[in-house]
Motif scaffolding. Structure first.
Motif, PDB file in Angstrom:
ATOM      1  N   UNK A   1       0.830  -1.207   0.000  1.00 23.86           N
ATOM      2  CA  UNK A   1       0.000   0.000   0.000  1.00 23.86           C
ATOM      3  C   UNK A   1       0.868   1.263   0.000  1.00 23.86           C
ATOM      4  N   UNK A   2       2.106   1.121   0.421  1.00 29.03           N
ATOM      5  CA  UNK A   2       3.082   2.221   0.433  1.00 29.03           C
ATOM      6  C   UNK A   2       4.286   1.775  -0.400  1.00 29.03           C
ATOM      7  N   UNK A   3       4.177   1.836  -1.724  1.00 31.36           N
ATOM      8  CA  UNK A   3       5.222   1.247  -2.572  1.00 31.36           C
ATOM      9  C   UNK A   3       6.614   1.861  -2.406  1.00 31.36           C
ATOM     10  N   UNK A   4       6.692   3.154  -2.128  1.00 29.34           N
ATOM     11  CA  UNK A   4       8.032   3.730  -1.917  1.00 29.34           C
ATOM     12  C   UNK A   4       8.654   3.200  -0.636  1.00 29.34           C
ATOM     13  N   UNK A   5       7.842   3.043   0.408  1.00 36.00           N
ATOM     14  CA  UNK A   5       8.344   2.430   1.637  1.00 36.00           C
ATOM     15  C   UNK A   5       8.785   0.992   1.371  1.00 36.00           C
ATOM     16  N   UNK A   6       8.035   0.292   0.514  1.00 35.30           N
ATOM     17  CA  UNK A   6       8.390  -1.077   0.158  1.00 35.30           C
ATOM     18  C   UNK A   6       9.744  -1.098  -0.547  1.00 35.30           C
ATOM     19  N   UNK A   7       9.965  -0.153  -1.449  1.00 36.16           N
ATOM     20  CA  UNK A   7      11.231  -0.111  -2.169  1.00 36.16           C
ATOM     21  C   UNK A   7      12.399   0.209  -1.230  1.00 36.16           C
ATOM     22  N   UNK A   8      12.184   1.125  -0.281  1.00 33.48           N
ATOM     23  CA  UNK A   8      13.213   1.387   0.724  1.00 33.48           C
ATOM     24  C   UNK A   8      13.503   0.114   1.521  1.00 33.48           C
ATOM     25  N   UNK A   9      12.453  -0.598   1.917  1.00 35.64           N
ATOM     26  CA  UNK A   9      12.626  -1.838   2.686  1.00 35.64           C
ATOM     27  C   UNK A   9      13.375  -2.888   1.874  1.00 35.64           C
ATOM     28  N   UNK A  10      13.131  -2.920   0.582  1.00 31.99           N
ATOM     29  CA  UNK A  10      13.882  -3.840  -0.285  1.00 31.99           C
ATOM     30  C   UNK A  10      15.372  -3.515  -0.222  1.00 31.99           C
ATOM     31  N   UNK A  11      15.706  -2.239  -0.164  1.00 35.44           N
ATOM     32  CA  UNK A  11      17.117  -1.862  -0.062  1.00 35.44           C
ATOM     33  C   UNK A  11      17.704  -2.306   1.271  1.00 35.44           C
ATOM     34  N   UNK A  12      16.890  -2.278   2.333  1.00 39.44           N
ATOM     35  CA  UNK A  12      17.366  -2.810   3.613  1.00 39.44           C
ATOM     36  C   UNK A  12      17.683  -4.299   3.467  1.00 39.44           C
ATOM     37  N   UNK A  13      16.848  -5.011   2.739  1.00 37.98           N
ATOM     38  CA  UNK A  13      17.112  -6.435   2.509  1.00 37.98           C
ATOM     39  C   UNK A  13      18.344  -6.629   1.629  1.00 37.98           C
ATOM     40  N   UNK A  14      18.514  -5.780   0.641  1.00 36.43           N
ATOM     41  CA  UNK A  14      19.730  -5.853  -0.188  1.00 36.43           C
ATOM     42  C   UNK A  14      20.955  -5.748   0.722  1.00 36.43           C
ATOM     43  N   UNK A  15      20.940  -4.758   1.617  1.00 34.71           N
ATOM     44  CA  UNK A  15      22.080  -4.572   2.522  1.00 34.71           C
ATOM     45  C   UNK A  15      22.252  -5.793   3.429  1.00 34.71           C
ATOM     46  N   UNK A  16      21.151  -6.351   3.881  1.00 41.84           N
ATOM     47  CA  UNK A  16      21.191  -7.558   4.722  1.00 41.84           C
ATOM     48  C   UNK A  16      21.867  -8.708   3.977  1.00 41.84           C
ATOM     49  N   UNK A  17      21.417  -8.975   2.759  1.00 41.71           N
ATOM     50  CA  UNK A  17      21.975 -10.092   2.009  1.00 41.71           C
ATOM     51  C   UNK A  17      23.384  -9.795   1.512  1.00 41.71           C
ATOM     52  N   UNK A  18      23.705  -8.539   1.262  1.00 41.27           N
ATOM     53  CA  UNK A  18      25.088  -8.178   0.950  1.00 41.27           C
ATOM     54  C   UNK A  18      25.981  -8.465   2.162  1.00 41.27           C
ATOM     55  N   UNK A  19      25.482  -8.173   3.355  1.00 40.72           N
ATOM     56  CA  UNK A  19      26.231  -8.489   4.571  1.00 40.72           C
ATOM     57  C   UNK A  19      26.490  -9.979   4.702  1.00 40.72           C
ATOM     58  N   UNK A  20      25.476 -10.774   4.393  1.00 42.30           N
ATOM     59  CA  UNK A  20      25.665 -12.225   4.426  1.00 42.30           C
ATOM     60  C   UNK A  20      26.712 -12.655   3.404  1.00 42.30           C
ATOM     61  N   UNK A  21      26.612 -12.115   2.195  1.00 47.14           N
ATOM     62  CA  UNK A  21      27.599 -12.450   1.161  1.00 47.14           C
ATOM     63  C   UNK A  21      29.007 -12.066   1.610  1.00 47.14           C
ATOM     64  N   UNK A  22      29.158 -10.867   2.148  1.00 49.46           N
ATOM     65  CA  UNK A  22      30.474 -10.417   2.608  1.00 49.46           C
ATOM     66  C   UNK A  22      31.050 -11.347   3.674  1.00 49.46           C
ATOM     67  N   UNK A  23      30.196 -11.879   4.540  1.00 50.40           N
ATOM     68  CA  UNK A  23      30.655 -12.738   5.631  1.00 50.40           C
ATOM     69  C   UNK A  23      30.997 -14.159   5.182  1.00 50.40           C
ATOM     70  N   UNK A  24      30.431 -14.587   4.068  1.00 51.93           N
ATOM     71  CA  UNK A  24      30.595 -15.979   3.645  1.00 51.93           C
ATOM     72  C   UNK A  24      32.046 -16.435   3.469  1.00 51.93           C
TER      73      UNK A  24
END
Length: 177
Positions: free
Chosen positions: A17-40
């Motif tokens: 219902x708040x697509x821009x907020x959703x897109x920001x949240x997707x970037x939080x997930x990008x950072x999360x999964x980038x962190x996992x990749x960096x740690x691997x």
């Protein structure tokens, strides 16, 4: 050092219902999964080929194979055309973001192949430099979108259009591929 388990916590997502907020949240997930990749690579060097590593790889692959492309599609189909239509001088910035999407996808493909080979036991370790470059580029791309794209979209795209965009974004995730 962070444990791999500390990097696997779920991040709640906002509503479409708040697509821009959703897109920001997707970037939080990008950072999360980038962190996992960096740690691997470091985690693998210390702990080797394990069930925890394979589960983490599966989550990373799932994100960058499904959610990541859907996120780019959301931006490319819902935001980019409206921004260029209303602010033609933004076309160069939009073209740059599109090019970055393509480049990130190409870089992901190489890392994906490594992750798959590691999962099959065909590789003993991962290319830490390639991973670091991918995660750096993705974080920088996300920041550029947060600094320019999302604020401009919020200024130029009306509430009704954003609501409709959110419905299409949600439909993209429920339509079989």
């Amino acid at each position: 050092m962070l444990s791999l388990d500390a990097l696997t916590s779920a991040i709640p997502a906002p509503s479409f219902d708040e697509p821009l907020d959703m897109l920001y949240a997707c970037h939080d997930k990008v950072r999360h999964f980038c962190g996992q990749l960096d740690a691997l690579p470091g985690y693998i060097a210390e702990h080797g080929h394990s069930h925890a590593v394979l589960n983490t790889i599966a989550g990373i692959v799932r994100y960058f194979e499904i959610a990541g492309p859907a996120h780019h599609q959301d931006e490319e189909q819902e935001l980019f055309p409206l921004i260029v239509a209303r602010q033609p001088d933004a076309a160069a910035k939009i073209e740059q973001l599109l090019a970055e999407h393509g480049y990130l996808n190409a870089r992901w493909r190489a890392i994906h192949d490594q992750l798959q080979a590691f999962g099959r036991g065909e590789l003993a370790d991962l290319d830490a430099a390639a991973i670091a470059e991918f995660t750096r580029l993705y974080r920088e791309h996300a920041q550029r979108e947060e600094d320019w794209l999302f604020p401009v979209a919020g200024q130029l795209i009306g509430e009704d259009e954003l609501r409709d965009a959110g419905q299409r974004m949600a439909a993209r995730r429920t339509t079989p591929r």
